[in-house]
Motif scaffolding. Sequence first.
Motif, mmCIF file in Angstrom:
data_model
loop_
_atom_site.group_PDB
_atom_site.id
_atom_site.type_symbol
_atom_site.label_atom_id
_atom_site.label_comp_id
_atom_site.label_asym_id
_atom_site.label_seq_id
_atom_site.Cartn_x
_atom_site.Cartn_y
_atom_site.Cartn_z
ATOM 1 N N ALA A 237 4.222 -5.132 0.387
ATOM 2 C CA ALA A 237 4.187 -3.763 -0.103
ATOM 3 C C ALA A 237 5.007 -3.701 -1.375
ATOM 4 N N LEU A 254 4.683 4.289 -3.763
ATOM 5 C CA LEU A 254 3.998 3.074 -3.314
ATOM 6 C C LEU A 254 3.025 2.667 -4.408
ATOM 7 N N SER A 257 -0.180 -0.926 -1.833
ATOM 8 C CA SER A 257 -0.071 -0.858 -0.380
ATOM 9 C C SER A 257 -0.250 -2.238 0.233
ATOM 10 N N SER A 258 0.459 -2.458 1.329
ATOM 11 C CA SER A 258 0.337 -3.736 2.023
ATOM 12 C C SER A 258 -0.945 -3.803 2.822
ATOM 13 N N ASP A 264 4.014 0.180 5.234
ATOM 14 C CA ASP A 264 4.360 0.912 4.008
ATOM 15 C C ASP A 264 5.335 2.032 4.327
ATOM 16 N N THR A 295 9.329 -5.578 -4.039
ATOM 17 C CA THR A 295 8.252 -6.082 -3.191
ATOM 18 C C THR A 295 8.845 -6.454 -1.843
ATOM 19 N N SER A 297 8.023 -7.867 2.154
ATOM 20 C CA SER A 297 7.108 -8.384 3.171
ATOM 21 C C SER A 297 7.953 -8.771 4.371
#
Lengths: 301, 229
Positions: A237, A254, A257-258, A264, A295, A297
């Motif tokens: 994200a 955002l 988006s992931s 998110d 970023t 994750s």
Amino acid sequence: MRSGNPAPRRGLAAALTALVHLLFFALIAYSVNWKTHAPEPVMVELWQPPAPVPAAPPTPLPPEKVTQTEPPKAEPVMPNPDIALEEQKRKLAAQQARQAELLAQQQAEAEKLAAKQKKAQEKQLAAQQLAAQKLADQQVAEQKLAAQQLAKKKLAAQKKILQQKKQAALRQMVEQQTRAEFSSESARALNSSRQAALASRQSAEQAQMSKEYQDKIKAKIRGKIILPEGLQGNPHAEIDVSVLPSGDVTDVKLTHSSGQPAYDEAVERAILKASPLPMPPNPAVAQQFRNLDLTFSPNEN
Amino acid sequence: MDIGVTQDLSVLALVTTASVGVKMVMGVLLVASFVSWWHIFLKWFDLRRANKMAVAFEQAFWNGADLNQLYQGITRERERNGEMERIFEAGFREFMKLKNQPGTDAAAMTESARRAMRAAYQREMDALESHVSFLATVGSVSVYVGLFGTVWGIMNAFRSLANVAQTTLANIGPGIAEALVTTAMGLFAAIPAVIAYNHYTHDIDRLANRFDSFIEEFSNILQRQAHKK
């Protein structure tokens, strides 16, 4: 009921009942509220020093110390090239002035010589003319011609010498000038290279600080992320965060988006919870942190 | 149930956000708790008073006071009479009635007085034991009522999960907390009710024993008086 006076007893009983219930609810409300507020004061921010700086101790203070102590070391070096340059400049100016004086003297001498020669020639000419007038008109004319030619030759020769001298002086001057220019240029180049080195060191420090604080910010936010259950894969994200100089988060956007809205949202919530973010003490670096592009994750390091 | 950043988990919020069924259960439990506590206090005052008066009457009775004088005093101040006074009054009145009738058997006189006292004793015991059974009911049932509210609330919490794609503890947590409030209320109503019930039945048993022994002893006195004549 058949006892003396039942009504006041009933009232007393009702009052005591109300009291007991009030106590009970107060206790429950207090205990529940106490439980919800209890975890907040024990918040601990844990972060690891960034890997590329193994020399820096894990406490956050030493990096600041390093940045504070280094500039004074660098500063004493900095004035030296300036002083040298100024000295060189002064020397050069003196040389140039001397050369100019010399040149002026030479020119004056040459002029004096030329004037003397001219006077002599004129005297000779006058004498010759007198002699010629005395001798004969033809001879006078011939002599005159010859004398004039001779005088011209002499003049031309003198002029040649003068020109040669002048040229030599000029050449010397030009040489010196070019030499001086070269030296000053080299000094400037040296100075600029030193400045560049200093700047590069500063920028390296700034980069290190910005990286350190980026890591800090990410660590703080990552600590606040409550991973939603049932997360699939390793979603990334990307989030644009606007930060005040105080570190307070003003806006969370955002940008990418992931693909999993739950993640998110979890990241956005974590960023809001992490406010105020740790900001670098250096205002120049802090300026870069006003708009963060982060970023996240779930499975990174 | 919104899954916001800040979850208000205060008790008031839990109660106000509860579903209708859970709210009804809460209401029932609240009423039960109020009434049971009211009776706990009432019965506490009543039993304390009865105990005190029984002690006082026994003292007055065994101090060798004249039975006629005692009876006159009791009939004069009916307002301030306790259970034992009323039992004594019933027995002595019956005895005096039979005594005034000529040609009655002494055994029949005491037997009649004893029956009158038994009847008075039953009435007094009934009055003393009133509402104690209510405490027993609250004590045993409110736990189940609370449990019912909890089950209802948890059912709702799980049903609301049907619309949620990703289930987290945050989704079901508030629902379960809300549901458990009814269990807490049920226990709050039940525990004091059970304690009070056990305590009061014990106290009432002791009083009943006291009355019983008084009836027996007073019957003996009346029999002696009947034969004395």
